[in-house]
Design a protein around this motif. Structure first.
Motif, PDB file in Angstrom:
ATOM      1  N   GLU A 189      77.372  82.419  54.246  1.00 50.47           N
ATOM      2  CA  GLU A 189      76.360  83.661  53.721  1.00 50.47           C
ATOM      3  C   GLU A 189      76.501  83.792  52.281  1.00 50.47           C
ATOM      4  N   MET A 190      77.511  83.272  51.473  1.00 50.82           N
ATOM      5  CA  MET A 190      77.506  83.427  50.086  1.00 50.82           C
ATOM      6  C   MET A 190      76.833  82.430  49.500  1.00 50.82           C
ATOM      7  N   ASP A 191      76.677  81.206  50.047  1.00 55.93           N
ATOM      8  CA  ASP A 191      75.655  80.223  49.580  1.00 55.93           C
ATOM      9  C   ASP A 191      74.275  80.828  49.076  1.00 55.93           C
ATOM     10  N   GLU A 192      73.575  81.718  49.825  1.00 52.00           N
ATOM     11  CA  GLU A 192      72.637  82.386  49.447  1.00 52.00           C
ATOM     12  C   GLU A 192      72.663  83.358  48.213  1.00 52.00           C
ATOM     13  N   PHE A 193      73.694  83.849  47.987  1.00 51.27           N
ATOM     14  CA  PHE A 193      73.815  84.851  46.919  1.00 51.27           C
ATOM     15  C   PHE A 193      74.088  84.069  45.788  1.00 51.27           C
ATOM     16  N   LEU A 194      75.021  83.030  45.794  1.00 51.87           N
ATOM     17  CA  LEU A 194      75.245  82.087  44.650  1.00 51.87           C
ATOM     18  C   LEU A 194      74.022  81.514  44.241  1.00 51.87           C
ATOM     19  N   GLU A 237      80.949  85.037  34.988  1.00 53.03           N
ATOM     20  CA  GLU A 237      80.389  86.375  35.656  1.00 53.03           C
ATOM     21  C   GLU A 237      79.807  85.885  37.205  1.00 53.03           C
ATOM     22  N   LEU A 238      79.395  84.597  37.143  1.00 52.04           N
ATOM     23  CA  LEU A 238      79.065  84.300  38.514  1.00 52.04           C
ATOM     24  C   LEU A 238      80.258  84.405  39.711  1.00 52.04           C
ATOM     25  N   CYS A 239      81.311  83.880  39.286  1.00 48.16           N
ATOM     26  CA  CYS A 239      82.493  83.862  40.046  1.00 48.16           C
ATOM     27  C   CYS A 239      82.794  85.444  40.415  1.00 48.16           C
ATOM     28  N   LYS A 240      82.903  86.242  39.288  1.00 48.26           N
ATOM     29  CA  LYS A 240      83.189  87.616  39.549  1.00 48.26           C
ATOM     30  C   LYS A 240      82.285  88.214  40.419  1.00 48.26           C
ATOM     31  N   LYS A 263      83.477  73.791  46.350  1.00 43.75           N
ATOM     32  CA  LYS A 263      82.051  73.843  46.297  1.00 43.75           C
ATOM     33  C   LYS A 263      81.277  74.728  45.233  1.00 43.75           C
ATOM     34  N   LEU A 264      82.179  75.789  44.731  1.00 43.40           N
ATOM     35  CA  LEU A 264      81.672  76.596  43.740  1.00 43.40           C
ATOM     36  C   LEU A 264      81.420  75.772  42.294  1.00 43.40           C
ATOM     37  N   GLU A 265      82.006  74.651  42.264  1.00 42.50           N
ATOM     38  CA  GLU A 265      81.562  73.584  41.210  1.00 42.50           C
ATOM     39  C   GLU A 265      80.249  73.332  41.082  1.00 42.50           C
ATOM     40  N   GLU A 266      79.565  73.336  42.271  1.00 38.36           N
ATOM     41  CA  GLU A 266      78.243  72.924  42.280  1.00 38.36           C
ATOM     42  C   GLU A 266      77.557  73.830  41.552  1.00 38.36           C
ATOM     43  N   TYR A 267      77.993  75.088  41.414  1.00 37.62           N
ATOM     44  CA  TYR A 267      77.400  76.189  40.602  1.00 37.62           C
ATOM     45  C   TYR A 267      77.743  76.351  39.506  1.00 37.62           C
TER      46      TYR A 267
END
Length: 198
Positions: free
Chosen positions: A73-78, A88-91, A140-144
């Protein structure tokens, strides 16, 4: 040791996960017995051990499954917030996850006592698998554009510890909880997340 077809194994595992989540959410990890779990799932106690070494193993499997749902679900948020600076995105990602816990009451109940109990009772390979799953999600967060400055293993264990600490804050009924969460997040993320996206 009972023998089950693949379809039977999947149905039994599903029932154990479903009934385990219901019982753990209602009564907490320590107050639920394997006898209660197998009775609710409609299986023999010996069959339980074909799937799990103990109730903590089942609890961890359920927790991992719920966390995976939340990560998806977080993928959509990201995607919606990918223009924010990486730290700030990570926070905001962490704050979003903590607000989502209302939908996952079993995860919301985790505190230091539960975490310590799990660490004492779970086989090391189960704990290692959980850490690997969390590491995979952080990669996967590295993609963002979120890059960890301390290596993914250290980042994973730091954020796991942070998550339990933030869950403990849920006992705080004052209006200070959000402020405290943000202060802690800002401090930790400043140390482990680069604020540059390249």
């Amino acid at each position: 040791m009972p023998r089950f077809s693949n379809m039977e194994r999947e149905k039994i595992r599903e029932k154990l996960m479903q009934e385990g989540e219901r019982l753990f959410t209602s009564f907490g990890l320590k107050k639920v017995s394997i006898d209660e779990i197998v009775q609710a799932a409609g299986i023999a106690k010996g069959s339980f051990y074909s799937f799990y070494t103990n109730k903590e193993h089942l609890y961890m499997d359920i927790s991992g499954n719920l966390q995976q749902k939340m990560w998806r679900e977080m993928d959509e948020f990201l995607n919606e917030h990918r223009t924010l600076p990486p730290r700030e995105l990570c926070k905001q990602c962490f704050l979003w996850m903590f607000h989502q816990l209302e939908r996952y009451p079993m995860l919301k109940q985790v505190d230091n006592e539960t975490a310590e109990h799990l660490y004492r009772k779970l086989p090391p390979e189960v704990l290692a698998a959980h850490t690997r799953d969390d590491s995979h999600e952080l990669i996967k967060l590295e993609e963002y554009g979120i890059h960890f400055t301390c290596g993914i293993d250290i980042a994973t264990k730091t954020l796991q510890t942070l998550a339990v600490s933030l869950l403990n804050l849920q006992q705080d009924q004052t209006g200070d909880r959000q402020i405290i969460m943000e202060i802690i997040l800002d401090g930790v993320l400043k140390e482990i997340v680069s604020d540059e996206s390249n």
